[in-house]
Design a protein around this motif. Structure first.
Motif, PDB file in Angstrom:
ATOM      1  N   VAL A  15       0.838  -1.202   0.000  1.00  0.00           N
ATOM      2  CA  VAL A  15       0.000   0.000   0.000  1.00  0.00           C
ATOM      3  C   VAL A  15       0.873   1.252   0.000  1.00  0.00           C
ATOM      4  CG1 VAL A  15      -1.666   1.330   1.362  1.00  0.00           C
ATOM      5  CG2 VAL A  15      -1.992  -1.125   1.027  1.00  0.00           C
ATOM      6  N   LEU A  16       1.934   1.252   0.769  1.00  0.00           N
ATOM      7  CA  LEU A  16       2.850   2.393   0.814  1.00  0.00           C
ATOM      8  C   LEU A  16       3.508   2.627  -0.544  1.00  0.00           C
ATOM      9  CD1 LEU A  16       4.314   4.571   2.473  1.00  0.00           C
ATOM     10  CD2 LEU A  16       6.056   2.859   2.961  1.00  0.00           C
ATOM     11  N   CYS A  17       3.958   1.551  -1.194  1.00  0.00           N
ATOM     12  CA  CYS A  17       4.588   1.685  -2.516  1.00  0.00           C
ATOM     13  C   CYS A  17       3.599   2.218  -3.545  1.00  0.00           C
ATOM     14  CB  CYS A  17       5.144   0.346  -2.973  1.00  0.00           C
ATOM     15  SG  CYS A  17       6.643  -0.132  -2.112  1.00  0.00           S
ATOM     16  N   LEU A  18       2.387   1.705  -3.525  1.00  0.00           N
ATOM     17  CA  LEU A  18       1.386   2.171  -4.482  1.00  0.00           C
ATOM     18  C   LEU A  18       1.013   3.626  -4.235  1.00  0.00           C
ATOM     19  CD1 LEU A  18      -0.940  -0.945  -4.712  1.00  0.00           C
ATOM     20  CD2 LEU A  18       0.662  -0.104  -6.430  1.00  0.00           C
ATOM     21  N   THR A  19       0.961   4.028  -2.976  1.00  0.00           N
ATOM     22  CA  THR A  19       0.645   5.416  -2.642  1.00  0.00           C
ATOM     23  C   THR A  19       1.746   6.352  -3.116  1.00  0.00           C
ATOM     24  OG1 THR A  19      -0.598   4.686  -0.717  1.00  0.00           O
ATOM     25  CG2 THR A  19       0.073   6.993  -0.764  1.00  0.00           C
ATOM     26  N   LEU A  20       2.993   5.972  -2.880  1.00  0.00           N
ATOM     27  CA  LEU A  20       4.107   6.816  -3.316  1.00  0.00           C
ATOM     28  C   LEU A  20       4.201   6.875  -4.835  1.00  0.00           C
ATOM     29  CD1 LEU A  20       6.871   5.838  -0.748  1.00  0.00           C
ATOM     30  CD2 LEU A  20       5.560   7.965  -0.859  1.00  0.00           C
TER      31      LEU A  20
ATOM     32  N   ALA B 218       1.767   6.762  -6.900  1.00  0.00           N
ATOM     33  CA  ALA B 218       0.656   7.553  -7.431  1.00  0.00           C
ATOM     34  C   ALA B 218       0.951   9.042  -7.406  1.00  0.00           C
ATOM     35  CB  ALA B 218      -0.611   7.254  -6.640  1.00  0.00           C
ATOM     36  N   CYS B 219       2.023   9.455  -6.774  1.00  0.00           N
ATOM     37  CA  CYS B 219       2.357  10.868  -6.666  1.00  0.00           C
ATOM     38  C   CYS B 219       2.982  11.429  -7.946  1.00  0.00           C
ATOM     39  CB  CYS B 219       3.320  11.089  -5.501  1.00  0.00           C
ATOM     40  SG  CYS B 219       2.579  10.737  -3.900  1.00  0.00           S
TER      41      CYS B 219
ATOM     42  N   VAL C 232       4.925   0.907 -11.309  1.00  0.00           N
ATOM     43  CA  VAL C 232       4.509   1.443 -10.009  1.00  0.00           C
ATOM     44  C   VAL C 232       5.471   1.032  -8.898  1.00  0.00           C
ATOM     45  CG1 VAL C 232       2.699   1.371  -8.265  1.00  0.00           C
ATOM     46  CG2 VAL C 232       2.092   1.508 -10.657  1.00  0.00           C
TER      47      VAL C 232
END
Length: 80
Positions: free
Chosen positions: A8-13, A15-16, A36
């Motif tokens: 989740v952290l990798c996907l959130t970062l 997406a920036c 991603v």
């Protein structure tokens, strides 16, 4: 649980990045995930494959139309 949190952290970062193509733009899900996640550390690149040329490891890119979903070609018209 920690793996899920890391994912989740990798996907959130990832997406920036505003310039990156959306995940739905890729033809293959593997290429979307490689764009991603930081898989380049493991030798996995989006829209590319590792090959040997003359005994040297190289990363060969796919053609753009083989990597991304494209709309059919259309003719343009110039208004004069």
């Amino acid at each position: 649980m920690q793996r899920l949190l890391f994912l989740v952290l990798c996907l959130t970062l990832a997406a920036c990045d505003e310039r990156a193509a959306p995940l739905s733009a890729y033809r293959h899900p593997e290429d979307a995930m490689a764009s991603v996640l930081p898989l380049a550390l493991a030798g996995v690149y989006p829209c590319a494959s590792r090959q040997k040329e003359d005994g040297i490891d190289v990363v060969a890119r796919l053609a753009t139309d083989q990597c991304y979903k494209m709309q059919p070609a259309r003719r343009g018209r110039l208004d004069r």
